[in-house]
Design a protein around this motif. Sequence first.
Motif, PDB file in Angstrom:
ATOM      1  N   SER A  67     -23.302 -48.968   0.828  1.00 52.66           N
ATOM      2  CA  SER A  67     -23.308 -47.551   1.180  1.00 52.66           C
ATOM      3  C   SER A  67     -22.320 -47.258   2.310  1.00 52.66           C
ATOM      4  O   SER A  67     -21.568 -46.275   2.264  1.00 52.66           O
ATOM      5  N   ARG A  68     -22.298 -48.116   3.312  1.00 59.61           N
ATOM      6  CA  ARG A  68     -21.380 -47.913   4.427  1.00 59.61           C
ATOM      7  C   ARG A  68     -19.931 -48.093   3.999  1.00 59.61           C
ATOM      8  O   ARG A  68     -19.033 -47.389   4.469  1.00 59.61           O
ATOM      9  N   ALA A  69     -19.690 -49.049   3.107  1.00 60.64           N
ATOM     10  CA  ALA A  69     -18.336 -49.235   2.577  1.00 60.64           C
ATOM     11  C   ALA A  69     -17.894 -47.987   1.820  1.00 60.64           C
ATOM     12  O   ALA A  69     -16.733 -47.554   1.936  1.00 60.64           O
ATOM     13  N   PHE A  70     -18.797 -47.400   1.057  1.00 57.53           N
ATOM     14  CA  PHE A  70     -18.482 -46.196   0.292  1.00 57.53           C
ATOM     15  C   PHE A  70     -18.181 -45.030   1.235  1.00 57.53           C
ATOM     16  O   PHE A  70     -17.201 -44.293   1.033  1.00 57.53           O
ATOM     17  N   MET A  71     -18.986 -44.858   2.258  1.00 59.52           N
ATOM     18  CA  MET A  71     -18.739 -43.772   3.207  1.00 59.52           C
ATOM     19  C   MET A  71     -17.388 -43.947   3.895  1.00 59.52           C
ATOM     20  O   MET A  71     -16.646 -42.965   4.103  1.00 59.52           O
ATOM     21  N   THR A  72     -17.060 -45.184   4.238  1.00 55.17           N
ATOM     22  CA  THR A  72     -15.771 -45.445   4.867  1.00 55.17           C
ATOM     23  C   THR A  72     -14.634 -45.080   3.937  1.00 55.17           C
ATOM     24  O   THR A  72     -13.639 -44.466   4.343  1.00 55.17           O
ATOM     25  N   ARG A  73     -14.774 -45.441   2.663  1.00 52.70           N
ATOM     26  CA  ARG A  73     -13.718 -45.118   1.694  1.00 52.70           C
ATOM     27  C   ARG A  73     -13.574 -43.615   1.511  1.00 52.70           C
ATOM     28  O   ARG A  73     -12.456 -43.091   1.426  1.00 52.70           O
ATOM     29  N   LEU A  74     -14.687 -42.905   1.477  1.00 58.27           N
ATOM     30  CA  LEU A  74     -14.611 -41.446   1.351  1.00 58.27           C
ATOM     31  C   LEU A  74     -13.880 -40.827   2.532  1.00 58.27           C
ATOM     32  O   LEU A  74     -13.089 -39.888   2.380  1.00 58.27           O
ATOM     33  N   LYS A  75     -14.136 -41.344   3.726  1.00 53.45           N
ATOM     34  CA  LYS A  75     -13.451 -40.833   4.920  1.00 53.45           C
ATOM     35  C   LYS A  75     -11.958 -41.123   4.859  1.00 53.45           C
ATOM     36  O   LYS A  75     -11.135 -40.287   5.217  1.00 53.45           O
ATOM     37  N   LEU A  76     -11.599 -42.321   4.412  1.00 54.46           N
ATOM     38  CA  LEU A  76     -10.193 -42.676   4.280  1.00 54.46           C
ATOM     39  C   LEU A  76      -9.503 -41.756   3.284  1.00 54.46           C
ATOM     40  O   LEU A  76      -8.384 -41.287   3.531  1.00 54.46           O
ATOM     41  N   ASP A  77     -10.151 -41.508   2.135  1.00 56.71           N
ATOM     42  CA  ASP A  77      -9.579 -40.642   1.118  1.00 56.71           C
ATOM     43  C   ASP A  77      -9.414 -39.217   1.652  1.00 56.71           C
ATOM     44  O   ASP A  77      -8.425 -38.545   1.369  1.00 56.71           O
ATOM     45  N   ALA A  78     -10.411 -38.758   2.428  1.00 54.43           N
ATOM     46  CA  ALA A  78     -10.343 -37.407   2.992  1.00 54.43           C
ATOM     47  C   ALA A  78      -9.201 -37.295   3.986  1.00 54.43           C
ATOM     48  O   ALA A  78      -8.476 -36.281   4.028  1.00 54.43           O
ATOM     49  N   ALA A  80      -6.882 -48.477  -4.615  1.00 56.70           N
ATOM     50  CA  ALA A  80      -5.537 -48.760  -4.119  1.00 56.70           C
ATOM     51  C   ALA A  80      -5.515 -49.411  -2.745  1.00 56.70           C
ATOM     52  O   ALA A  80      -4.506 -49.981  -2.342  1.00 56.70           O
ATOM     53  N   SER A  81      -6.622 -49.335  -2.013  1.00 55.80           N
ATOM     54  CA  SER A  81      -6.648 -49.886  -0.664  1.00 55.80           C
ATOM     55  C   SER A  81      -8.037 -50.437  -0.376  1.00 55.80           C
ATOM     56  O   SER A  81      -8.982 -50.176  -1.121  1.00 55.80           O
ATOM     57  N   THR A  82      -8.166 -51.171   0.707  1.00 56.34           N
ATOM     58  CA  THR A  82      -9.455 -51.718   1.088  1.00 56.34           C
ATOM     59  C   THR A  82     -10.056 -50.904   2.221  1.00 56.34           C
ATOM     60  O   THR A  82      -9.351 -50.523   3.164  1.00 56.34           O
ATOM     61  N   SER A  83     -11.353 -50.646   2.141  1.00 51.90           N
ATOM     62  CA  SER A  83     -12.035 -49.921   3.211  1.00 51.90           C
ATOM     63  C   SER A  83     -12.067 -50.739   4.496  1.00 51.90           C
ATOM     64  O   SER A  83     -12.305 -50.197   5.586  1.00 51.90           O
ATOM     65  N   LEU A  84     -11.807 -52.040   4.397  1.00 52.01           N
ATOM     66  CA  LEU A  84     -11.810 -52.908   5.568  1.00 52.01           C
ATOM     67  C   LEU A  84     -10.629 -52.631   6.492  1.00 52.01           C
ATOM     68  O   LEU A  84     -10.588 -53.135   7.618  1.00 52.01           O
ATOM     69  N   ALA A  85      -9.677 -51.815   6.021  1.00 54.42           N
ATOM     70  CA  ALA A  85      -8.538 -51.456   6.864  1.00 54.42           C
ATOM     71  C   ALA A  85      -8.887 -50.349   7.853  1.00 54.42           C
ATOM     72  O   ALA A  85      -8.132 -50.103   8.797  1.00 54.42           O
ATOM     73  N   ALA A  86     -10.020 -49.676   7.648  1.00 53.99           N
ATOM     74  CA  ALA A  86     -10.421 -48.602   8.557  1.00 53.99           C
ATOM     75  C   ALA A  86     -10.778 -49.177   9.927  1.00 53.99           C
ATOM     76  O   ALA A  86     -11.337 -50.273  10.029  1.00 53.99           O
ATOM     77  N   GLU A  87     -10.454 -48.432  10.957  1.00 51.41           N
ATOM     78  CA  GLU A  87     -10.697 -48.902  12.321  1.00 51.41           C
ATOM     79  C   GLU A  87     -12.184 -49.210  12.534  1.00 51.41           C
ATOM     80  O   GLU A  87     -13.041 -48.378  12.273  1.00 51.41           O
ATOM     81  N   GLY A  88     -12.455 -50.418  12.989  1.00 52.13           N
ATOM     82  CA  GLY A  88     -13.822 -50.827  13.292  1.00 52.13           C
ATOM     83  C   GLY A  88     -14.627 -51.299  12.103  1.00 52.13           C
ATOM     84  O   GLY A  88     -15.724 -51.859  12.282  1.00 52.13           O
TER      85      GLY A  88
END
Length: 214
Positions: A199-210, A158-166
């Motif tokens: 792997s880093r994209a996946f970790m970012t997405r997991l953090k966003l979901d959390a 539903a969203s892009t991990s690229l929206a996470a800060e940094g």
Amino acid sequence: MDEGRSPPRDAYALVLDAIDAGLYRPGDRLVESELAERFGVSRTPIREALQRLETQGLLARDGRSLMVASLDHTELSDLYVVRGELEGLAARLAARHATPEEVQVLREMLEADRAIAGDPQALARANRRFHMQIHLASHNRFLMRQLDLVHRSMALLASTSLAAEGRAVGALDEHAAIVGAIEAGDGDAAEAALRQHISRAFMTRLKLDADRAG
């Protein structure tokens, strides 16, 4: 033959592109009559397109209705595992087979993408083009078919991990490392860099979901 007549529109591609563009998001219901009117095609090809998308797992059935599928935690993890393996192989093959012109295109994409680092949605579209260029540079059509299926499934996020800060700057730096390894013809380094990128994209997405769940 009427040369002035436009070619028939591919209903499957139209619906798939609409999902990929976010016009229909996970959980949204897809109604044959509404889709036929939106895209200017008859209901029969729309029905066939929906059946095909359901078979591919991009649509899910809720009673008699079809909706854009959602990925649970396990499916999300599985998707990233497969993506990391296939993307890594594509980078390894690109390091072996990419022409100087293909490498130059990757470099130009990278520079252009830095200019839109502040626009997550535009960068997400550019990111797909960048990865597609690596797929093309692998010169392996069978691998490209599998990667196409994986990237279709990415449209269910539903969203892009690229929206996470940094994350945008980090992702572009990772892209630079990938391109550098491909340009050097170092398959091991190219594969490692791309797998780490996923792997880093996946970790970012997991953090966003959390964060959203909290």
